[in-house]
Structures are given as structure tokens and as C-alpha cells.
Design an enzyme around this catalytic site. Structure first.
Site, mmCIF file in Angstrom:
data_model
loop_
_atom_site.group_PDB
_atom_site.id
_atom_site.type_symbol
_atom_site.label_atom_id
_atom_site.label_comp_id
_atom_site.label_asym_id
_atom_site.label_seq_id
_atom_site.Cartn_x
_atom_site.Cartn_y
_atom_site.Cartn_z
ATOM 1 N N GLY A 46 12.984 46.259 20.346
ATOM 2 C CA GLY A 46 14.433 46.420 20.378
ATOM 3 C C GLY A 46 14.947 46.023 21.754
ATOM 4 N N GLN A 51 20.643 45.685 28.842
ATOM 5 C CA GLN A 51 19.337 45.367 29.423
ATOM 6 C C GLN A 51 19.227 43.921 29.871
ATOM 7 O OE1 GLN A 51 17.023 47.226 25.968
ATOM 8 N NE2 GLN A 51 15.674 47.542 27.731
ATOM 9 N N CYS A 88 10.171 51.480 27.548
ATOM 10 C CA CYS A 88 11.400 50.674 27.616
ATOM 11 C C CYS A 88 11.139 49.463 28.504
ATOM 12 C CB CYS A 88 12.525 51.538 28.209
ATOM 13 S SG CYS A 88 14.090 50.668 28.366
ATOM 14 N N LEU A 89 11.588 48.303 28.061
ATOM 15 C CA LEU A 89 11.394 47.079 28.838
ATOM 16 C C LEU A 89 12.066 47.179 30.212
ATOM 17 C CD1 LEU A 89 11.997 44.441 26.012
ATOM 18 C CD2 LEU A 89 9.801 45.043 27.054
ATOM 19 N N HIS A 130 17.116 54.839 20.418
ATOM 20 C CA HIS A 130 16.813 54.412 21.789
ATOM 21 C C HIS A 130 17.786 53.302 22.227
ATOM 22 C CE1 HIS A 130 13.654 53.231 24.966
ATOM 23 N NE2 HIS A 130 14.541 52.250 25.010
ATOM 24 N N GLU A 131 17.984 52.316 21.349
ATOM 25 C CA GLU A 131 18.827 51.173 21.729
ATOM 26 C C GLU A 131 20.310 51.569 21.802
ATOM 27 O OE1 GLU A 131 17.294 48.813 22.973
ATOM 28 O OE2 GLU A 131 15.325 49.251 22.116
ATOM 29 N N HIS A 134 21.156 53.131 24.998
ATOM 30 C CA HIS A 134 21.387 52.171 26.084
ATOM 31 C C HIS A 134 22.868 51.807 26.193
ATOM 32 C CE1 HIS A 134 17.570 51.033 27.860
ATOM 33 N NE2 HIS A 134 17.000 50.832 26.679
#
Ligand code: NI
Length: 150
Positions: A46, A51, A88-89, A130-131, A134
Site C-alpha cells: 500500500g 508518502q 511502513c515504507l 494504515h494507508e 497516512h
């Protein structure tokens, strides 16, 4: 298509409340294309627009069942609980145990401007939560019961 740089924790854009997309323009379609390419390149499941430094309410998700593109996503139903390990990236080298709803229903616009509702449970439901976090400037470490350096 281009691959974006993924911004990491410490960058203010990750803490901003992202702006709703008022109209689906060519730039938004390009954003979707490039975000998908960036997510796959980074082997993520995701990715949220903040991000890649763009404070707009756009996410892409692929939980193993194909690409989903969500514009202005909103959780309209949440039920149950699950605790799982997240990463997380934008926060390299860290995982954490996070409690999330087990089931969520997410309302969103697709790339054609059509309103849809997706119903997810288990792992895909974690990714959506999660996304979408963000987009509100929330990171998984804010919600984690414990955090581990890996
Ligand atoms: Ni993340």
C-alpha cells in the site's frame, strides 16, 4: 510513468492532514499511475500520496489480489479487532504490533469518478486502515502497542 521518491519519517508532509481531491484531473490519473509503479518498485502492499510528498487524499493498495486505486477514501464502517505486525515504507527498519478493526467498509471514488464501497477483512483491512491513517498524518508507530527495530 515515473517512480517517486518515498519520503521518510521526519518529513512534515507525513504529519499533515491531506486535502480531498475535488476533481479527477489528468494530474490525479498520473499520480495514481506513478504511485502504483512506486509501490510495486518498493515491494509495498500500500502507498499513500503523502508518502511521495503529495498531500492529497489518494491511496493505492495491492494485498495480492490486484491493484486498487482509492481517491478520497473514507472508512464508513469498522468492526472487530485484530493485532498484527506492521511496517511502513516511510519508517525503514521498524515494525510494530498494532490493533486494528477486523472488518472495514471503505467508501471512495475510483479513477472514473464513480463512488464505490469496498468491504475488507483481515490483512487487506489492515492495509486500508494504515494507508487512510497516512492521509490524516497518523503513522503506525503512533498506534503501536510495541515497536521493534529490525
Ligand atoms: Ni505506511
Amino acid at each position: 510513468m515515473a517512480i517517486y521518491n518515498i519520503v521518510e519519517i521526519g518529513d512534515e508532509v507525513l504529519r499533515e492532514k491531506a486535502k480531498a481531491v475535488p476533481k479527477i484531473t489528468r494530474n490525479i490519473l498520473k499520480l495514481l499511475d506513478n504511485m502504483a509503479k512506486t509501490m510495486y518498485s518498493a515491494r509495498g502492499v500500500g502507498l499513500a500520496a503523502p508518502q511521495v510528498g503529495i498531500s492529497k487524499r489518494v491511496i493505492v493498495v495491492d494485498a495480492g489480489e490486484g491493484l486498487l486505486e482509492l481517491i478520497n477514501p473514507e472508512i464508513i464502517f469498522a468492526e472487530g479487532e485484530q493485532v498484527d505486525t506492521e511496517a511502513c515504507l516511510s519508517i525503514p527498519g521498524v515494525t510494530g504490533e498494532v490493533a486494528r478493526a477486523y472488518t472495514v467498509h471503505v467508501k471512495y471514488l475510483d479513477r472514473y469518478g464513480k463512488e464505490n464501497i469496498i468491504k475488507a477483512k483481515g490483512f487487506p483491512a489492515i492495509i486500508f486502515q494504515h494507508e487512510i491513517d497516512h492521509l490524516d498524518g497518523i503513522l503506525f508507530i503512533d498506534r503501536a502497542r510495541s515497536v521493534t527495530k529490525v
